[in-house]
Design a protein around this motif. Structure first.
Motif, short mmCIF file in Angstrom:
data_model
loop_
_atom_site.label_atom_id
_atom_site.label_comp_id
_atom_site.label_asym_id
_atom_site.label_seq_id
_atom_site.Cartn_x
_atom_site.Cartn_y
_atom_site.Cartn_z
N VAL A 298 0.86 -1.18 0.00
CA VAL A 298 0.00 0.00 0.00
C VAL A 298 0.89 1.23 0.00
N ARG A 299 0.68 2.12 -0.97
CA ARG A 299 1.48 3.33 -1.08
C ARG A 299 0.56 4.54 -1.19
N GLY A 300 1.13 5.70 -0.98
CA GLY A 300 0.41 6.94 -1.19
C GLY A 300 1.02 7.70 -2.35
N SER A 301 0.28 8.68 -2.87
CA SER A 301 0.79 9.51 -3.95
C SER A 301 0.09 10.86 -3.88
N ILE A 302 0.85 11.91 -4.13
CA ILE A 302 0.28 13.26 -4.13
C ILE A 302 0.68 13.99 -5.41
N LEU A 303 -0.30 14.36 -6.18
CA LEU A 303 -0.10 15.19 -7.37
C LEU A 303 0.97 14.62 -8.29
N GLY A 304 1.73 15.51 -8.90
CA GLY A 304 2.86 15.20 -9.76
C GLY A 304 3.65 16.48 -9.92
N GLY A 305 4.87 16.37 -10.41
CA GLY A 305 5.65 17.57 -10.67
C GLY A 305 5.12 18.33 -11.87
N ILE A 306 5.67 19.53 -12.10
CA ILE A 306 5.18 20.37 -13.20
C ILE A 306 5.52 19.75 -14.55
N LYS A 307 6.70 19.19 -14.69
CA LYS A 307 7.06 18.53 -15.95
C LYS A 307 6.10 17.38 -16.24
#
Length: 363
Positions: A298-307
């Motif tokens: 189980v992992r988390g993720s937030i948004l992404g970079g601008i590129k």
């Protein structure tokens, strides 16, 4: 920290919450002058994220009132600073959740500004000059060009707006786990809302077998017939969930309410991964046995970079991927927030900011 600094001289019309009642009302405030690295954007549309509701009501106890929500912003550049590269007056652009970062840490240097420990958001953040950031529920925005992306010419500006939060939130973990180079892999999408419906669209665009997992049986027809999902599981039906055991390679969980992860983890194959992108305000239930016996993660993720956000925009342009939206005018914001709280939208409200050229007397 201050609401403004002496450099904030531009008067702007917007809409803000002033206390934890969450009621949005007209608000006149100041934005900074366009700096050498800035672009000034005439806002055309702004999506309404569930996060806006949390901040307006101070659900997380971190709101700095008055708060001008909005981090799914599309518009047109009206001014560029002297050091700006890659943008010009008239460009169609978008601004998402990221308002500032340190620009110098290992993550910023690797185009992962979303992981910077000094990340500041487009609203309810603290900009470099110490001022509080105000978001897209307003008619104009001044943004550092390093946090701005181009919008493909073939995509409508209203249906693109939610991609700047909902879109990149699901795109980033799917890309990180190589799902876009794995046609035939089996993807599970938990929750068919603002994030989930975009995840389904990405999955189908890249040839994945997509299963929607939802607590609402009424969404099955929508998921299969209109969005193209291959299968549908009712999460509250033990028979259906048991029938889906060990069938999925990857699950993206978009649910923002408290729930148990155990039954959902059982849907994963051995060594499968679930990524959490929803943000419940209470802890999730995570039993150990489904993790241990299935060697699952189980992992988390937030948004992404601008590129990466620009890459997502380009992909959406190539595959004609947009969000399903209900466009509203600013005088409907409070009603929309109420409906959003009740999950009564398919699948994202978008405010037509350009439709209002003056401040209404009330909302």
């Amino acid at each position: 920290m201050a609401q403004t600094t002496p450099n904030h001289t531009q008067t702007v019309v917007g809409w803000a919450a002033h206390d934890s009642s969450g009621k949005i009302s007209p608000f006149i405030f100041k934005r900074r002058e366009n700096g050498e690295n800035d672009v000034t954007i005439k806002i055309l549309y702004c999506g309404m994220c569930h996060t806006d509701l949390h901040y307006a009501r101070n659900d997380w106890g971190i709101t700095m009132f008055p708060v001008v929500p909005g981090h799914e912003i599309t518009g047109v550049i009206t001014k560029v600073g002297g050091k700006v590269k890659g943008f010009k007056v008239g460009d169609r652009v978008g601004v998402g959740c990221i308002g500032a970062s340190c620009l110098d840490c290992e993550f910023c240097r690797d185009s992962q500004e979303n992981c910077c420990s000094n990340l500041q958001f487009t609203y309810n953040g603290i900009f470099w000059d110490g001022s509080i950031t105000y978001g897209g529920y307003s008619q104009m925005l001044v943004a550092d060009h390093r946090y701005v992306v181009h919008v493909p010419d073939n995509l409508p500006m209203d249906a693109v707006a939610p991609l700047l939060c909902a879109g990149i939130t699901v795109f980033s973990p799917m890309k990180e786990h190589n799902l876009f180079q794995s046609p035939g892999k089996k993807l599970g999408v938990v929750g068919l809302g603002g994030l989930g419906h975009v995840a389904v669209k990405f999955g189908k665009a890249f040839g994945l077998h997509v299963t929607v997992i939802s607590s609402s049986p009424s969404k099955e027809e929508e998921a299969k017939l209109r969005l193209g999902a291959d299968a549908f599981l009712v999460s509250t039906d033990p028979t259906q969930m048991q029938g889906g055991a060990r069938t999925l390679d990857f699950i993206i969980n978009t649910v923002a309410a408290q729930h148990s992860l155990g039954p959902i983890l059982e849907l994963l194959k051995v060594n499968g991964t679930m990524v959490l992108v929803g943000a419940p305000d209470k802890p999730l239930e995570l039993p150990s046995f489904p993790l241990i016996f299935g060697k699952r993660m189980v992992r988390g993720s937030i948004l992404g970079g601008i590129k990466e956000t620009q890459e997502m925009m380009n992909v959406c342009g190539e595959h004609n991927i947009t969000c399903d939206v209900e466009v509203i005018t600013p005088d409907y914001i409070n009603q929309a927030l109420t409906r959003l709280n009740n999950n009564d939208v398919r699948y994202r409200f978008v405010i037509d900011i350009a439709s209002s050229t003056r401040v209404p007397s009330k909302l």
